[in-house]
Design a protein around this motif. Structure first.
Motif, PDB file in Angstrom:
ATOM      1  N   MET A  34      81.037  40.536  47.125  1.00 25.37           N
ATOM      2  CA  MET A  34      81.383  40.741  48.567  1.00 25.37           C
ATOM      3  C   MET A  34      82.678  40.141  49.329  1.00 25.37           C
ATOM      4  N   GLY A  35      83.425  39.760  48.439  1.00 22.37           N
ATOM      5  CA  GLY A  35      84.641  38.827  49.138  1.00 22.37           C
ATOM      6  C   GLY A  35      84.442  37.485  49.765  1.00 22.37           C
ATOM      7  N   MET A  51      82.141  55.026  36.277  1.00 21.30           N
ATOM      8  CA  MET A  51      83.216  54.468  36.702  1.00 21.30           C
ATOM      9  C   MET A  51      83.888  53.567  35.573  1.00 21.30           C
ATOM     10  N   VAL A  52      83.055  52.760  34.846  1.00 24.73           N
ATOM     11  CA  VAL A  52      83.280  52.133  33.887  1.00 24.73           C
ATOM     12  C   VAL A  52      83.910  53.082  32.672  1.00 24.73           C
ATOM     13  N   VAL A  54      86.503  48.183  36.915  1.00 26.58           N
ATOM     14  CA  VAL A  54      85.226  47.626  36.349  1.00 26.58           C
ATOM     15  C   VAL A  54      84.431  46.561  36.705  1.00 26.58           C
ATOM     16  N   PHE A  55      85.311  45.532  37.201  1.00 25.39           N
ATOM     17  CA  PHE A  55      84.377  44.407  37.916  1.00 25.39           C
ATOM     18  C   PHE A  55      83.703  44.685  38.735  1.00 25.39           C
ATOM     19  N   LEU A  56      84.298  45.579  39.743  1.00 27.21           N
ATOM     20  CA  LEU A  56      83.397  45.975  40.986  1.00 27.21           C
ATOM     21  C   LEU A  56      82.129  46.587  40.665  1.00 27.21           C
ATOM     22  N   ALA A  57      82.350  47.675  39.753  1.00 27.39           N
ATOM     23  CA  ALA A  57      81.127  48.476  39.174  1.00 27.39           C
ATOM     24  C   ALA A  57      80.146  47.510  38.605  1.00 27.39           C
ATOM     25  N   MET A  58      80.489  46.701  37.522  1.00 28.94           N
ATOM     26  CA  MET A  58      79.531  46.022  36.912  1.00 28.94           C
ATOM     27  C   MET A  58      78.799  44.751  37.943  1.00 28.94           C
ATOM     28  N   TRP A  61      77.524  34.561  41.065  1.00 33.91           N
ATOM     29  CA  TRP A  61      78.993  34.184  41.064  1.00 33.91           C
ATOM     30  C   TRP A  61      79.850  35.969  41.236  1.00 33.91           C
ATOM     31  N   GLY A  62      79.097  36.549  40.431  1.00 31.32           N
ATOM     32  CA  GLY A  62      79.933  37.985  40.566  1.00 31.32           C
ATOM     33  C   GLY A  62      79.425  38.729  41.804  1.00 31.32           C
TER      34      GLY A  62
END
Length: 451
Positions: A358-359, A162-163, A210-214, A352-353
């Motif tokens: 997870m919202g 995905m990235v 990218v953020f969700l994947a990483m 934090w990520g």
């Protein structure tokens, strides 16, 4: 002459990147849809659980004092005989207490108890951190754990791809010559409309994808395991020294508590100083951890065996309140007490990520933004599938042709090596695709020569 060579090289590189983007996109498309749909649902797991199991999770607040933990757990055990495994005090005045019990059949249930009068409201098969059996299924589908170790690795490879798809997609979107990459949907119908939709959606949501994947990769086996090991070795994850003066077991924290900070999950559980004696009363344990300032929403896991410990853990929406506390089951002594600020830089960043992933971090705004990102992922998959279907030739898959100039694959090889090092399973899948590409090229070349 050199200008023509340069143009030809750029054109060939474009076609090569397009082919990789096309092939990789089709291969991971079904898994991206699974991730997006289940992830979008899981963002609202607490809200869904509260609505679906309202009669179990909520009580009418009362002015009278809540009953002692021992009374609440005693009431639960009277209705559901078995072994007490964990106790979750009410997180608010209108919430029920949660008592986790392993029955004679070996299954663990969550029993919901009114903390004011010890009325047992009902029970559910324990869904762990998911909070209910339904959300447990969603969580397992999201990680493909139903497929076992292979599912975890498929999802890891998908996240890495995905990235790369975002990166290659942006490269394909960039202006070439006088043609400017579209920033809005200009076409009105047909394949051009789907192409513009695909490009514009990817352009505006690429960073979120990218953020969700990483931030999902820390849970993976290969990438996540290496990240954890490097963070620990560098002293930037779980700081060394917590267990210096305490004997430990071979049981990881993740096997004992429903939801511990990710960076702590692989840490071994400590052991009590003695292996026999009179265990602390649950009421005393609750008083101890609350005096230490643990935030509401925590749960206490019972000692696992005569050398086990009491463990209080909490993973709240406000990540700054996350905490794990281990107590000696006989003396009540604090063996370990750490939260977010005790972690190293990489551990802190990972926590934090994951919280944002997870919202949880910023409430409803966090959930809505990521829900839109999940919807965009589905939209990208649908538009890609439609474009492919419209352009595919009869009897073929319609993939862009391999470049004739074999200098271009050398450029891609460097890109592939760099990506493969950072995403090992992506690198492995690249090798498989490359072998297939070579076989296709050689077979076509042989047919051409024969003709």
């Amino acid at each position: 002459m050199s200008e023509n060579v340069k143009r030809g090289g750029n054109s060939a590189l474009y076609r090569a990147v397009w082919r990789w983007h096309f092939v990789a996109g089709l291969l991971i498309l079904p898994f991206v849809i699974i991730l997006a749909v289940t992830g979008g649902v899981y963002l609202f797991k607490d809200e869904i659980n509260d609505v679906a199991y309202k009669q179990l999770r909520f009580v009418t607040p009362s002015k009278q004092q809540m009953l002692a933990p021992s009374q609440i757990t005693g009431a639960a055990l009277a209705v559901h005989p078995g072994t007490l495994k964990a106790y979750g005090p009410p997180a608010a005045a209108n919430r029920s207490a949660e008592v986790k019990i392993v029955g004679e059949d070996g299954l663990k249930d969550t029993v919901y108890v009114n903390p004011y009068d010890a009325t047992v409201l009902g029970s559910l098969w324990d869904g762990g951190a998911a909070g209910s059996p339904a959300m447990y299924v969603v969580r397992k589908l999201h990680s493909l754990e139903y497929v076992g170790w292979l599912g975890n690795r498929i999802i890891e490879a998908t996240a890495g791809w995905m990235v790369l798809l975002v990166g290659t997609g942006i490269y394909l979107w960039l202006p070439r010559g006088r043609k400017v990459g579209t920033v809005s949907i200009k076409a009105t119908r047909g394949r051009p409309w789907w192409r513009d939709l695909h490009a514009v959606t990817g352009l505006y949501t690429g960073l979120f994808i990218v953020f969700l994947a990483m931030t999902g990769l820390p849970w993976s086996s290969v990438w996540g395991g290496k990240f954890y090991d490097y963070a620990y070795q560098l002293g930037l994850g779980m700081p060394d020294g917590y267990w210096s003066n305490t004997p430990v077991s071979t049981v990881p924290v993740a096997d004992v508590v429903d939801r511990a900070p990710w960076i702590m999950e692989k840490q071994p559980m400590p052991l009590s100083a003695a292996s026999e004696g009179v265990p602390q009363e649950l009421d005393a344990v609750v008083a101890t951890v609350e005096n230490l300032g643990i935030v509401p929403g925590y749960a206490i896991s019972m000692p696992n065996g005569p050398e086990g410990v009491f463990t209080a853990s909490v993973y709240p929406d406000d990540i700054t309140g996350e905490r794990v506390i281990h107590l000696d089951q006989y003396t009540g002594q604090v063996l370990y007490d750490a939260g977010l600020n005790d972690l190293g830089a990489l551990g802190w960043a990972a926590e934090w990520g994951i919280s944002i992933h997870m919202g949880q971090a910023w409430g409803l705004a966090n959930q809505i933004v990521l829900l839109l990102a999940c919807a965009a992922m589905v939209g990208l998959c649908v538009s890609a599938a439609v474009m492919w279907w419209k352009r595919r030739p009869v009897g073929g898959i319609g993939a862009p042709q391999l470049p004739v100039d074999w200098r271009i694959p050398r450029t891609l090889l460097l890109m592939a090596i760099a990506a493969g090092i950072f995403f090992p399973l992506v690198g492995l899948s690249m090798l498989v695709i490359a072998v297939v590409e070579v076989v296709i090229y050689l077979s076509r070349r042989q047919r051409f020569q024969a003709t």
